[in-house]
Structure formats: structure tokens, C-alpha cells
Design a protein around this motif. Structure first.
Motif, short mmCIF file in Angstrom:
data_model
loop_
_atom_site.label_atom_id
_atom_site.label_comp_id
_atom_site.label_asym_id
_atom_site.label_seq_id
_atom_site.Cartn_x
_atom_site.Cartn_y
_atom_site.Cartn_z
N LEU A 103 0.84 -1.19 0.00
CA LEU A 103 0.00 0.00 0.00
C LEU A 103 0.88 1.24 0.00
O LEU A 103 1.63 1.49 0.94
CB LEU A 103 -0.88 -0.01 1.25
N GLY A 104 0.79 2.06 -1.07
CA GLY A 104 1.58 3.28 -1.13
C GLY A 104 0.94 4.39 -0.33
O GLY A 104 -0.11 4.21 0.31
N HIS A 105 1.59 5.55 -0.39
CA HIS A 105 1.13 6.71 0.34
C HIS A 105 -0.25 7.16 -0.14
O HIS A 105 -1.18 7.32 0.64
CB HIS A 105 2.15 7.83 0.12
N ARG A 106 -0.35 7.31 -1.47
CA ARG A 106 -1.61 7.80 -2.02
C ARG A 106 -2.71 6.77 -1.90
O ARG A 106 -3.87 7.11 -1.62
CB ARG A 106 -1.42 8.14 -3.50
N GLU A 107 -2.37 5.49 -2.09
CA GLU A 107 -3.38 4.45 -1.92
C GLU A 107 -3.92 4.48 -0.50
O GLU A 107 -5.10 4.20 -0.27
CB GLU A 107 -2.79 3.08 -2.24
N GLY A 108 -3.03 4.83 0.44
CA GLY A 108 -3.47 4.91 1.84
C GLY A 108 -4.59 5.94 2.00
O GLY A 108 -5.62 5.66 2.63
N PHE A 109 -4.41 7.12 1.38
CA PHE A 109 -5.45 8.16 1.49
C PHE A 109 -6.75 7.70 0.83
O PHE A 109 -7.83 7.89 1.37
CB PHE A 109 -4.98 9.45 0.82
N LEU A 110 -6.61 7.09 -0.34
CA LEU A 110 -7.80 6.63 -1.05
C LEU A 110 -8.54 5.60 -0.22
O LEU A 110 -9.77 5.67 -0.07
CB LEU A 110 -7.40 6.01 -2.40
N LEU A 111 -7.78 4.64 0.33
CA LEU A 111 -8.40 3.58 1.12
C LEU A 111 -9.16 4.15 2.31
O LEU A 111 -10.33 3.83 2.54
CB LEU A 111 -7.31 2.60 1.59
N VAL A 112 -8.47 5.04 3.05
CA VAL A 112 -9.08 5.62 4.24
C VAL A 112 -10.35 6.41 3.87
O VAL A 112 -11.42 6.21 4.45
CB VAL A 112 -8.08 6.52 4.98
N SER A 113 -10.21 7.28 2.87
CA SER A 113 -11.34 8.14 2.51
C SER A 113 -12.52 7.33 1.99
O SER A 113 -13.67 7.56 2.37
CB SER A 113 -10.91 9.16 1.46
N LEU A 130 0.34 34.29 3.29
CA LEU A 130 1.24 33.22 3.69
C LEU A 130 0.47 32.00 4.18
O LEU A 130 0.85 30.87 3.92
CB LEU A 130 2.20 33.71 4.78
N VAL A 131 -0.63 32.26 4.90
CA VAL A 131 -1.45 31.13 5.36
C VAL A 131 -1.98 30.36 4.17
O VAL A 131 -1.94 29.12 4.13
CB VAL A 131 -2.62 31.64 6.23
N TRP A 132 -2.45 31.08 3.15
CA TRP A 132 -2.99 30.43 1.97
C TRP A 132 -1.90 29.62 1.26
O TRP A 132 -2.12 28.46 0.89
CB TRP A 132 -3.61 31.48 1.03
N ASN A 133 -0.74 30.25 1.09
CA ASN A 133 0.36 29.54 0.44
C ASN A 133 0.77 28.29 1.23
O ASN A 133 1.04 27.25 0.65
CB ASN A 133 1.58 30.46 0.29
N ALA A 134 0.78 28.43 2.55
CA ALA A 134 1.17 27.29 3.38
C ALA A 134 0.12 26.18 3.30
O ALA A 134 0.45 25.00 3.31
CB ALA A 134 1.36 27.73 4.83
N ALA A 135 -1.15 26.57 3.18
CA ALA A 135 -2.22 25.57 3.12
C ALA A 135 -2.15 24.78 1.81
O ALA A 135 -2.25 23.55 1.81
CB ALA A 135 -3.58 26.23 3.26
N THR A 136 -1.97 25.47 0.71
CA THR A 136 -1.87 24.75 -0.56
C THR A 136 -0.60 23.91 -0.59
O THR A 136 -0.60 22.78 -1.10
CB THR A 136 -1.87 25.72 -1.76
N SER A 137 0.47 24.44 -0.02
CA SER A 137 1.71 23.68 0.04
C SER A 137 1.53 22.43 0.90
O SER A 137 2.06 21.35 0.58
CB SER A 137 2.81 24.57 0.61
N GLU A 138 0.75 22.56 1.97
CA GLU A 138 0.53 21.43 2.87
C GLU A 138 -0.19 20.30 2.13
O GLU A 138 0.12 19.12 2.31
CB GLU A 138 -0.29 21.88 4.09
N LEU A 139 -1.18 20.66 1.31
CA LEU A 139 -1.90 19.66 0.53
C LEU A 139 -0.92 18.93 -0.39
O LEU A 139 -1.00 17.72 -0.56
CB LEU A 139 -2.99 20.34 -0.32
N TYR A 140 0.01 19.69 -0.96
CA TYR A 140 0.96 19.08 -1.88
C TYR A 140 1.92 18.16 -1.13
O TYR A 140 2.14 17.01 -1.53
CB TYR A 140 1.74 20.17 -2.63
N THR A 141 2.48 18.66 -0.03
CA THR A 141 3.48 17.84 0.66
C THR A 141 2.85 16.66 1.40
O THR A 141 3.54 15.69 1.70
CB THR A 141 4.29 18.68 1.67
N THR A 142 1.53 16.74 1.67
CA THR A 142 0.88 15.57 2.27
C THR A 142 0.86 14.43 1.26
O THR A 142 1.05 13.27 1.61
CB THR A 142 -0.55 15.93 2.72
N VAL A 143 0.64 14.77 0.00
CA VAL A 143 0.64 13.74 -1.05
C VAL A 143 2.07 13.32 -1.38
O VAL A 143 2.36 12.14 -1.58
CB VAL A 143 -0.06 14.26 -2.32
#
Ligand SMILES: [K+]
Ligand SMILES: [K+]
Lengths: 494, 494
Positions: free
Chosen positions: A49-59, B364-377
Motif C-alpha cells: 500500500l503506497g502513500h496515495r493508496e493509503g489516502f484513497l483507502l481511508v477516505s 502566507l497562510v494560503w500559500n502554506a495551506a496549498t503547500s501542505e496539501l501538496y506535501t501531504t501527497v
């Protein structure tokens, strides 16, 4: 996993047999869930299970299971939840342990014992899932700084409760199961010794099933107000337990009780409830906290025990995001209601089934704020932000802060959307009602104030608003980011 | 510095001579200010200003000057500001460019032209001080991430507008002075060409003096509602200018207009006002944004120009924290008022005299939020948060986030305090009124809704609440931390 879930409707089926009610809704659910479960198992053969598959599975799990969970409501066809959108709302509210309800009339005249028991059971099952998610899965996926949730201290040996996810899950589930049995025992025990006349076995089981997952559903229309003061005190205690980090109980079992009593999150959690509870006690005791005096319960004003009990019950119910009520706080003065609304943003401990922003994150905000005051005066000093036990790295800290901003941002936008969609259908919400409906669903709290108060429900909203709140409960339960990432383009790039 | 300030009361003194009014209040102020100024100059001979001395100097200046600024009110003895607490409130509201007022009746029957002109002048002087503070002093003291405010890009050559603080100050003041003259010219010019009958020279000067510092005081009881649509449009334009980063105008003068038009903060600033303005325009145009239709102005509903003008005026007034009003938004529907309240948290641009949290931080909050979505993936990628031009370091980012938390935390606590202190004296505020009074003062906006609406004032509060709001205006103006650090024990350790 869904395969095993298929067995759970058999529990309310037994209840249906006992009360001579229809068992068809549960048999249908078992068959469909079993079919879907076995089907999915054949489909998914990839053990890596990869990182992205993890999100898909959970959601997707938290979407598919609530959809399947509507079957008993739809097949039974009783009351307002016989309609698909309403059934989905009620089922999502169950599996996310939110506890917002749109049952029009909660009574055994309208609903069978077994359907109401299924409703309670969805929360207990949801709570089981959340515990594993919180302590084992989300920290690995680094969602919203969830890393801090499973860390007791930064040493690598105790970073996880147990080395493997499955072992962790089993340990937590044992604790969860044991506390549920204890709650049944205490609730029913109080009935047996004569201080809780209406807390029969059915009620004891039903309420234990929604106390531990911080769920808040009740087969009683007036929630915990229907029961004696002794029960109300017992529920307060079990709600406090339910909002505590369950991994700390594991340490207590390992004969390390100081891990619990010296834990900074646990202390902040008690401290927060103490402050809010004390403020509301004073207000209710003095009577300024009430806008109208409820006539169907003994007087609050001037009665220390009663004022304390009501203030503490509602405080604990809100901070742990359980959402039970021991009285209709719509009778409270607007100021006291605002205090409750603020408290809804706190949230319980990490490592419990509690929702909302959670104390551990606010703890970090507080530590960062005091540290900022220090470093502003002494700009050349290094002043790391500490969690219980160790310093928190910058990335985690930023994730935590950004999570709070995203949570509050979505809360703000959603409040406006719900407000205007309600206005569209002629439902003129007050500002507080719109705010409370949003935080109640996004924070998985359950009831709000006004028309969504603890003795009312979410039935008056438009279907569009209801579906939107289903979305809010879903993302709120999964720490928002686990779901949101799926909607970003970069998620789908290979 | 106070020495030079001593000359400023001579300006309303000239006005007093013209209208044959009492000049004593201004002569007394000049003498006392001059005395204090020369006295302080003798005391302070240490040219080396340390970090902590910087905070003390800034905080105390914004306390001593408003105290001295009460003298004209106290000596003149006219109306409600003849009382010390009220005079201090009005003076602090002036020098912090807040614009909250507790003048009971604003009219020339009650107050002399010269006293009302002094009131306007306090805001213009306060704005001058804030400009230097924002662009030159606070960034050096690293307050609440104020570093980002003076950076256009991270290169060392253009980190400062001009190499020395004094040069920076002079350049900004020239721009400020030029725009003030331009505003006088436009306001009075519209009068001369006949489209603004009541905008005489006195009114033109008075309003120019409170437009550029985003102040909002007006010698007219009904603020800008008293003037023609042409004036209202002109004021909108000058408010937008006043809320823009003044250093960008300096670049425009250097023939680099792209520095302004491509600046991310400036774009976000226009974007935010566009969104809020458009929403309110639609609501007012359709009539759902009104709770009662005002009868003393032409109809809004169905009139594009009028609805746009009113929506845009109030939006710009609130986002730039000017606080003028072109109509009483107490006649608006609660939903529209809530939209305005949300907008009060935005704040104008850094490098202007605007208050509140400020767009650059939300950026900065907005930039950090979009960046967070990216780095979470993509957890293994490095994704620095960028400001206009360059990446922002972790320390600054954390300071910005913590600043927002501290701001909102103080806002929350203060709302509760003001609410209950008002309840104590029998003033039963609504939730929105308490919220708006707090953000109006802490964010240096000026008016709120309900009893603190744009055509009402802060007179009904208790003296304790008034002093507390003086405190809020003071800390809000100085980016909170510059003042709060003084109250920490570590500040006073040697
Ligand atoms: K709940
Ligand atoms: K202002």
C-alpha cells in the motif's frame, strides 16, 4: 474488513428477535455487506500500500461503509430516515461518531428497538475504526501533523505503542471493549441498586455504545436528561475517559500510571474542561447563564450540585465532542451558548475517538505563543517548541498550524454556504445557528444551538445542505487533509 | 519627537481663530507637549537603542502621546469627551487610527470646529507614526513576522526601501503628504465643480486627514453618508490607496510600476475586496442583504450603481480598516453584517497605516495551506512557502502563524470579558455586538455593528470596558507583541 463488518448487523438482529421486531433490514445488510466485502477482497490483491493508496483507502472506506450503513434505515422504512439523503446523513453521523441527528421523532412508537440499536452500533463501530486511524494510520501518512499524536516522546523505541499496526489496533480495541463493558456494568448497576429507574439493559447497552466512541446518539428523545443525576455523573466520568488518549491507558495497564498523570495533553485536557466548566457553573448557579428557567427540571439557580452537574456535563460533552445533553442548553443565555460554541473547537485528546481540532494541537499553539514572546525579546536564543516529552520539529509544527487554519477556513466558508442555502429555502438561521451547525458537523460534535439544539435536529435543512454536512462530517472525521488531497490535481499525477 | 509634535496643535488653533473659537485648549497642549518633549530629550541621552529599549520606546510613545492628546478635549470641556476616561479613549482611538468614537453628539452645536479638527489631526499624526513603525522599526525588532513587511524580495540590495530608517521615513512621509494633498484637492475640487455641495474646505481637509491614515473619524455625525455619490466614489479610491503598501508607490515614482501591479500582496488585497464587495453587491441589489429598507436614502434594491457603491464602500472601509460608512449597515441583514465582521480580520497591506491581521499574513497562510496539501501527497518533496519574490524562512513563517493565533486568542478572550463586563452594568450586548466591539478596537477598524454601529458609538460601555478597549487599540496598533513582551518577566531580566 468490510467482510467482518457484515457480521455486525446480526447484533441488532438478535435484539429484533427479542422484541419480536422485523429482522429483514439486518439480514439484507449482512448479505450486501458480505457480498461487497468479498468482492472488494478479490479486487484488491496488491499487498503493497503506497502513500496515495493509503489516502484513497481511508477516505473511501469512510464513504462506502456509511453508504452500506443506510440499508437498515432504508429497508425498515421507519420515519424520516426512510429517505435516502436522510439515511445517508444519519449513517454518516453514526460512523463518524458525530451524533447529529435528523430523526423527526425519537420514540419506540416511531422506530423499532433494533433500528435504534443499529444507530447506536454505527457509532461504536466508527469509534473502533477511528482509534486505529488516529494512532496507527494517519501518523504514518503525516496528516495535519498527526505525527505528534502517536508520539509519547521522541525516542525511537516508544514512538509506537506496539511495533506493528495490527498489534496496536488489537491493544486499543481491547481497552475500548473493556471500557464499553465497564460502562454497561456501571449504567445497569446503578439501575439494579435503584438509583436509575429507567436505565434498563437496553438503555445501558445503547448508551455505552455511544459513550466510548464520543458518539452522542441516544434512543431517548431527551438524551441523558431522561436519566437520574447518578447516571449523569457516571456518564460524565465515562465521557472524560472516552476523550482521553487510549494509549495512556495502555501504559497504566503496564503499571506506568505516571505516563497518564504526567502527560501534558491529559493535563491540558482536564484543565480546559475545568476552566470552561467552572465558568458555566458560576453562570448557571447565579442564573445569569440562563435565558429562561426550565420548569421541567429542579431549579439550577442556587443549587450547587445541580448547577455543577449541568455545567460540567455540557462542558465535557462538548469538549470530548460526545454531544450528549443532560438538559436543553437552548434555555441557556446566549453568552453561555457562545462559551459552549468556543469549546467545540477544542476537541478531545489525540488517540481517542474525539473529533474537532484536538487539545494536543492547541497545546502546541500555546507553547509556540509563549515561546514567541520569549524569542521576540531574546531574538538570538533558540527556543524549541516542546510536546509532552520532546521538541517538535518545524515541519510537524507547521503542519499542525496549517491544519488549524484549514479547519477554521473551511468552517468559515461552510458557515456562509449553509447560511445562504438555508435562506434560499426560507429557513432564516441566526448567525449562531449557522455557526453551530457547521462546527457541530465538521468537528463531529453532534448538536448545536437553536434549531439544531440537543433536543431538536437537522431535519429542517435542504437536501443540498444535508449532503454538504455529510461531506463536512466525512472530512472532519478524517482530519480533513486525508480527504482534501484526493481532490488536488497533483494527487492524480503519476 | 514629542518636541516637534508640540507644534501640531497650532494647526487647529489657526482654525479656531478663523471660526472665532477658543484657542486656549491648543496653546495649553503645545506648552505641555513642548515641556514634556524637551524634558524627555534631556533625560534620554543614550544614542544606542537596544532591542528591549526599542519595545519600551515604541510602546510608551503610543501611550504618552495619546495621554497628552487628551488635553484639548479636557481643556475645552465640550460634550462627553470632557471626562478623562472618554478623552483618553477618543485620543487613543485617534492616534492609533482606530476611529471608534464616544462623542455623544457630533455637531458644531456641541463641539467647536477646531476641536473636531484636532480629533481628525490625531489620526493623521498617528498614521505618520505607524508608517515608520511598520516599514522601518518593527521589522528590525522582528515582531510577529514583521520582517516580511519590509521585504520586497530576499535580495539584500532591496531589502529596505532606502538604506537608512530616516531616509525611509522621509520618503514615506512625502508620499503620505502628497496623497493627503491630493485627497483635499479632489474632495474640494468636486465641491467646486458643483457635485458635492456640502464638501467645503473644512470638510475636505478634515476627511483627507482621516482617509490616508485609514482613520475613519468624521466631523459629520453620519460619516460619508452626508456627502454625494461622487464624494463616496472618491473616498473609495483614496481608501484603496491608503490601504496599499506605500513602499510600492515609491517604486512607481522610480518608474517601476510593475512592482505595484505584479505585487502578490497588492493583488490579494484587491482580490479580497473584490470578492467581498461582489458578494455584498449581489445581496444588497437583491434586497436579501437588508433587514430593513432605509427610507432616507434612494432605494438600493435593483439599482446597480447604488448597490455597488454601498457594498464596495463598506467593504473597502472595513478591509482597509478605515471604518468610514456611507450608510448605516445596521439596516443590513445579519448575514451581511457577519460578512463585514469576517472582513474586519483581513486588514490592509503591510507598509500602510491599516490595522488588523493584514493581507500579507493571510497570503502566507494560503500559500502554506496549498503547500501542505501538496506535501501531504508528496512527503519527500521540499516545497518552500513563498512571499512576493522569494521563499520565507521557517522562523518568520512560524512568527506569522503564531501572531494570528495570538491575535485571535486575545480577540476571543476580550470578547468574553467585554461581554460580561457589559452584562455587569446591565448592558445586554448581543453576541455580534460584543464580537464587533472587540475586533473594531483590536483591529483598529473603528465602528462595529448594533450599538457600536457606524452611526452610534462606544459611549454606553462601562469605564472599565472603555479602558480595556484603550488597551486593545494600543496593543492592536503595535502588532500586539511589541506591547505584550513588556509584561513578560523575561523582558525585565538583565
Ligand atoms: K459526537
Ligand atoms: K480605522
Amino acid at each position: 474488513m468490510i467482510k467482518y463488518l457484515a457480521l455486525t448487523p446480526l447484533f441488532p438482529a438478535v435484539c429484533a428477535l427479542y422484541y419480536s421486531e422485523d429482522i429483514l433490514p439486518f439480514l439484507v445488510t449482512t448479505v450486501v455487506m458480505g457480498g461487497v466485502g468479498i468482492g472488494l477482497e478479490r479486487l484488491k490483491r496488491d499487498p503493497e500500500l503506497g502513500h496515495r493508496e493509503g489516502f484513497l483507502l481511508v477516505s473511501l472506506t469512510w464513504l462506502v461503509v456509511p453508504v452500506l450503513g443506510t440499508l437498515p434505515y432504508l429497508v425498515a422504512g421507519e420515519g424520516t430516515v426512510a429517505y435516502p439523503v436522510n439515511a445517508l446523513f444519519e449513517s454518516m453521523s453514526g460512523f463518524t461518531t458525530t451524533g447529529s441527528t435528523l430523526l423527526g421523532e425519537i420514540s419506540f412508537a416511531e422506530h423499532s428497538h433494533s433500528i435504534l440499536l443499529w444507530r447506536q452500533l454505527t457509532q461504536w463501530l466508527g469509534g473502533m475504526g477511528i482509534l486505529v486511524l488516529m494512532v496507527a494510520l494517519l501518523p504514518q501518512l503525516s496528516v495535519g501533523g498527526a505525527q505528534i499524536m502517536s508520539h509519547e516522546s521522541p525516542g525511537p523505541t516508544i514512538q509506537k505503542l506496539r511495533p506493528h499496526i495490527q498489534d496496536t489496533a488489537r491493544a486499543l480495541w481491547k481497552i475500548y471493549f473493556a471500557f464499553t463493558l465497564a460502562a454497561i456494568g456501571v449504567y445497569y448497576g446503578l439501575h439494579l441498586i435503584g438509583v436509575a429507574p429507567n436505565m434498563g439493559l437496553y438503555n445501558a447497552i445503547s448508551h455505552a455504545l455511544t459513550t466510548l466512541p464520543t458518539g452522542g446518539f441516544s434512543p431517548e428523545a431527551r438524551s441523558i436528561e431522561a436519566f437520574s443525576p447518578a447516571i449523569q455523573w457516571a456518564v460524565i466520568v465515562f465521557m472524560v475517559v472516552a476523550g482521553t488518549n487510549f494509549t495512556l491507558f495502555w501504559y497504566v495497564l503496564q503499571n506506568k500510571p505516571r505516563k497518564l498523570t504526567h502527560n501534558s495533553e491529559f493535563r491540558s485536557y482536564l484543565f480546559a474542561m475545568g476552566i470552561v466548566g467552572a465558568l458555566l457553573t458560576v453562570l448557571l448557579f447565579a442564573g445569569v447563564g440562563l435565558s429562561r428557567i426550565p420548569t421541567h427540571i429542579p431549579p439550577l439557580v442556587g443549587d450547587v450540585e445541580h448547577a455543577t452537574r449541568q455545567a460540567l456535563f455540557q462542558t465535557v460533552a462538548v469538549v470530548t465532542t460526545t454531544g450528549y445533553a443532560s438538559m436543553d442548553f437552548n434555555t441557556w443565555h446566549e453568552s453561555s451558548q457562545v462559551v459552549l460554541l468556543f469549546a467545540m473547537f477544542l476537541g478531545g485528546s489525540a488517540g481517542s475517538a474525539a473529533g474537532s481540532i484536538k487539545i494536543v494541537r492547541w497545546n502546541l499553539v500555546w507553547n509556540a505563543a509563549t515561546s514567541e514572546l520569549y524569542t521576540t525579546v531574546h531574538p538570538d536564543t533558540v527556543h524549541p517548541i516542546r510536546n509532552s516529552g520532546g521538541p517538535v520539529d518545524e515541519d510537524t509544527l507547521r503542519s499542525v498550524f496549517v491544519f488549524i487554519f484549514i479547519f477554521i477556513g473551511i468552517f468559515g466558508v461552510s458557515t456562509v454556504l449553509l447560511y445562504f442555502d438555508s435562506l434560499r429555502i426560507g429557513l432564516d438561521l441566526t448567525g449562531l445557528e449557522a455557526i453551530s451547525a457547521t462546527i457541530a458537523t465538521l468537528g463531529n460534535v453532534g448538536p448545536g444551538v437553536g434549531i439544531v439544539g440537543p433536543m431538536n435536529g437537522f431535519l429542517p435543512f435542504s437536501p443540498m445542505s444535508k449532503l454538504y454536512m455529510v461531506f463536512l462530517m466525512w472530512i472532519g472525521r478524517l482530519e480533513i487533509l486525508s480527504v482534501l488531497v484526493i481532490f488536488t490535481p497533483s494527487f492524480w499525477e503519476r
